[in-house]
Enzyme design. Structure first.
Site, PDB file in Angstrom:
ATOM      1  N   ASP A  86      -2.824  -3.414   4.800  1.00  0.00           N
ATOM      2  CA  ASP A  86      -2.616  -4.458   3.796  1.00  0.00           C
ATOM      3  C   ASP A  86      -1.879  -5.653   4.401  1.00  0.00           C
ATOM      4  O   ASP A  86      -1.984  -6.771   3.902  1.00  0.00           O
ATOM      5  CB  ASP A  86      -1.862  -3.912   2.583  1.00  0.00           C
ATOM      6  CG  ASP A  86      -0.517  -3.290   2.928  1.00  0.00           C
ATOM      7  OD1 ASP A  86      -0.316  -2.873   4.076  1.00  0.00           O
ATOM      8  OD2 ASP A  86       0.352  -3.205   2.024  1.00  0.00           O
ATOM      9  N   SER A 123       5.479   3.526   9.088  1.00  0.00           N
ATOM     10  CA  SER A 123       4.016   3.507   9.038  1.00  0.00           C
ATOM     11  C   SER A 123       3.498   4.334   7.862  1.00  0.00           C
ATOM     12  O   SER A 123       3.742   5.539   7.786  1.00  0.00           O
ATOM     13  CB  SER A 123       3.434   4.048  10.347  1.00  0.00           C
ATOM     14  OG  SER A 123       3.919   3.302  11.447  1.00  0.00           O
ATOM     15  N   ARG A 136       9.157  -0.909  11.398  1.00  0.00           N
ATOM     16  CA  ARG A 136       8.024  -0.401  10.625  1.00  0.00           C
ATOM     17  C   ARG A 136       8.156   1.074  10.280  1.00  0.00           C
ATOM     18  O   ARG A 136       8.473   1.898  11.145  1.00  0.00           O
ATOM     19  CB  ARG A 136       6.707  -0.621  11.386  1.00  0.00           C
ATOM     20  CG  ARG A 136       5.478  -0.259  10.551  1.00  0.00           C
ATOM     21  CD  ARG A 136       4.203  -0.383  11.337  1.00  0.00           C
ATOM     22  NE  ARG A 136       3.043  -0.108  10.492  1.00  0.00           N
ATOM     23  CZ  ARG A 136       1.857   0.299  10.938  1.00  0.00           C
ATOM     24  NH1 ARG A 136       1.670   0.461  12.241  1.00  0.00           N
ATOM     25  NH2 ARG A 136       0.874   0.519  10.099  1.00  0.00           N
ATOM     26  N   CYS A 157       8.671  -1.410   5.269  1.00  0.00           N
ATOM     27  CA  CYS A 157       9.315  -1.839   6.490  1.00  0.00           C
ATOM     28  C   CYS A 157      10.578  -2.620   6.172  1.00  0.00           C
ATOM     29  O   CYS A 157      11.062  -2.639   5.050  1.00  0.00           O
ATOM     30  CB  CYS A 157       8.362  -2.726   7.301  1.00  0.00           C
ATOM     31  SG  CYS A 157       6.715  -2.026   7.563  1.00  0.00           S
ATOM     32  N   GLU A 171       4.066  -2.939  -0.193  1.00  0.00           N
ATOM     33  CA  GLU A 171       2.716  -2.393  -0.305  1.00  0.00           C
ATOM     34  C   GLU A 171       1.946  -3.224  -1.325  1.00  0.00           C
ATOM     35  O   GLU A 171       2.454  -3.478  -2.428  1.00  0.00           O
ATOM     36  CB  GLU A 171       2.738  -0.922  -0.770  1.00  0.00           C
ATOM     37  CG  GLU A 171       3.478   0.035   0.146  1.00  0.00           C
ATOM     38  CD  GLU A 171       2.764   0.300   1.459  1.00  0.00           C
ATOM     39  OE1 GLU A 171       1.635  -0.188   1.639  1.00  0.00           O
ATOM     40  OE2 GLU A 171       3.351   1.004   2.310  1.00  0.00           O
TER      41      GLU A 171
END
Length: 618
Positions: free
Chosen positions: A97, A49, A47, A2, A74
């Site tokens: 996460d 996704s 974002r 993001c 991530e």
């Protein structure tokens, strides 16, 4: 994956400005937008996704409403951390996460940062104490800019996101230009915009009541052990295999970038993606797509490739500089942009081989011959005396060897790119942009931290702190995210680093030019023999040939002759460099590309000064 941006203010936040700031980084997250505001804090989030597609919205608020998180990255051990947190009484509403990072901060505070395995940059706003906490991953894979300006404190994934805010003062950082011309990238902690800084990799901070407290939570150290080459190769094989597996965690398809080199080939062989992507140029010697296709045929994989034309290269340069945020003079940035655009047509996530060279000693500049190493063992006064004598003699074979060997690595090594030396940069710049500081003022603090190490370790250490985060990873993040593509780098993993740092320098090189030998040995069961022996090439770009063509020679000449250029450079000096290259008298294309890249960047970000139309992102 993001992007976020925002600001703290003593007055009620400007919501209109916040939305404009968020829109400026829509490429980082076109799937969803989110906003948070209160009396002092404003956060925008975009974002892309990847995990838990239906949930994981941001900014994310803690169950008690106290904490607000905006996160980019991530975390590959989030499932393990989630289990630990559940055992401590935490409950989760998503499988993302992002929520694990938030609950981790609720449980462990700032210590959560040291528990995260992955790439990340994030902020957490504490609504009770009015404190902002921010952090960036140890390698600097994900970007983080901040800017204290009067009563406003800006923070975000990209520098350009600050520009729409009325309190942001856009001003060129004069000191940055000199060091950019030497290193090929923006080498200072302060960016090319005055007052805007990068959060250093492995650092975190708190900001409260106008006070910024910053510190390192992670530092790199080399700890060589006595294990054999075979043992290290086995450890590399096991840890990289496990890292690749972790980096494939995703709710969307994961592809891979593939060149003809060993780094991406290992990642591809281990991940075995449905699709791999390669780019090249039609010019002879500048195309590795055939090698990539050949490997894919061996492995039974699909390879999708593109040939980039000269017209495409030059046409995209303003776009490259726009997405780069700061001037970017790495020629490989352009093919990386086209490679990312190609992959983004099919997938949202790709694996890549960045980081292997810095961790395992992959650059030919690290390599020295046995005679050189033996000669370096002579006392320094003797080597200096010999160098003093031979430097006055007519040129002969071995003269450079004897001269260079008399200097410590601290006096000769700046990283993987050395464009203008101290004398040249003072000649090409106008007085207003000169400085008494030299490139050694930038490198010395890093060399001092490994002053008792061998030369190879010193060079790797410097590249881990400068070249890797400021050039390699910055271009990788910007060019992939410009195309809304998440790039994952399995070599740059904390578990891989634990193995890499244990390898002694005498195992890393073999023969006259074989680098990162333990990694090559680790790859023996995975790849054909000729792939294991391939030298490092990188992304070769035929700019050297194009600049000798009349069309692009005239393009460069016209750009250099623009009126605004005289503010920064001695235009006659630049034209002389161009003529030397065009006539074949000298190879000055790297110097010219570095200067021309800055000029294009300046037109993009300061069009009102250059007298050109404002740049419109493609």
């Amino acid at each position: 994956m993001c992007g976020f941006t925002g600001f703290l203010s003593r007055s009620t936040p400007d919501v209109t400005a916040l939305h404009a700031m968020g829109d400026s980084i829509i490429h980082r997250g076109p799937d969803e937008e989110g906003y948070y505001t209160d009396d002092h804090c404003a956060i925008a989030h975009r974002r892309l996704s990847i995990i838990d597609l239906a949930h994981g919205h941001q900014p994310m608020t803690s169950p008690d409403g106290r904490y607000i998180l905006a996160y980019n990255g991530e975390v590959y051990n989030f499932q393990t951390l989630r289990t630990q947190l559940q055992e401590l009484g935490h409950t989760f509403q998503t499988t993302s996460d992002t929520e694990v990072v938030l609950h981790g901060y609720m449980e462990w505070g700032a210590e959560v940062t040291g528990k995260l395995r992955g790439m990340f940059a994030f902020v957490i706003w504490d609504t009770q104490t009015k404190t902002l906490y921010g952090a960036r991953d140890p390698f600097g894979i994900k970007p983080f800019y901040y800017a204290p300006m009067g009563d406003t404190f800006f923070f975000g994934s990209e520098l350009k996101s600050f520009l729409p805010h009325p309190d942001f003062k856009k001003e060129l950082n004069r000191e940055a230009l000199k060091f950019y011309l030497t290193f090929q990238y923006s080498a200072l902690d302060e960016s090319f915009f005055k007052g805007v800084f990068r959060l250093l990799p492995g650092h975190h901070f708190t900001y409260r009541d106008g006070k910024l407290d910053m510190s390192a939570y992670y530092t790199f150290s080399f700890e060589p052990d006595s294990k054999s080459l075979e043992e290290h190769a086995q450890e590399i094989r096991e840890v990289v295999t496990e890292s690749v597996e972790a980096h494939q965690i995703s709710d969307v398809e994961v592809g891979a970038f593939l060149s003809g080199g060993i780094d991406s080939s290992v990642i591809t062989a281990l991940s075995h993606p449905d699709k791999t992507y390669s780019v090249g140029f039609a010019n002879k010697g500048f195309d590795e797509t055939s090698e990539a296709k050949a490997l894919c045929e061996e492995l039974g994989l699909k390879n999708i490739s593109k040939t980039i034309t000269a017209e495409e290269f030059f046409d995209i340069l303003p776009t490259i500089q726009y997405y780069a945020d700061e001037p970017n003079a790495n020629l490989s940035t352009v093919p990386l942009y086209f490679l990312s655009k190609l992959a983004a047509q099919d997938v949202k996530v790709v694996l890549s081989g960045e980081g292997s060279d810095e961790l395992f000693g992959g650059y030919i500049t690290y390599h020295t011959t046995k005679p050189y190493r033996a000669y370096r063992k002579l006392p320094l006064p003797i080597r200096k005396a010999v160098a003093g004598v031979v430097s006055k003699l007519p040129p002969f074979h071995g003269q450079g060897f004897l001269t260079k060997a008399a200097k410590p690595v601290e006096d000769t090594f700046v990283g993987q790119a050395f464009i203008f030396d101290n004398d040249e940069v003072e000649q090409v710049l106008t007085p207003a942009y000169r400085s008494s500081r030299t490139w050694k003022d930038i490198t010395a603090p890093y060399f001092a931290q490994v002053k008792d190490a061998d030369d190879l370790t010193k060079m790797q250490y410097l590249d881990l702190h400068l070249w890797q985060p400021l050039d390699i990873l910055r271009k990788a993040d910007r060019m992939t995210m410009a195309n809304s593509l998440e790039l994952r780098v399995p070599y740059l993993d904390r578990e891989v680093w634990k193995v890499a740092r244990s390898i002694p320098s005498n195992q890393k090189m073999r023969g006259k030019s074989t680098t990162k030998f333990p990694l090559r040995q680790a790859a023996v069961p995975m790849l054909p023999d000729d792939w294991i022996k391939r030298p490092k090439v990188g992304f070769p770009v035929p700019f050297i040939a194009w600049l000798k063509e009349e069309k692009y020679y005239n393009w460069a000449k016209e750009l250099i002759n623009q009126d605004y250029v005289a503010e920064f450079f001695d235009q006659k000096y630049l034209l002389d460099l161009l003529e030397q290259h065009y006539s074949g008298k000298a190879r000055t294309h790297r110097k010219l590309y570095t200067v021309l890249s800055f000029l294009i960047w300046y037109q993009v970000y300061f069009p009102e000064v250059c007298g050109v139309a404002p740049y419109q992102p493609k």
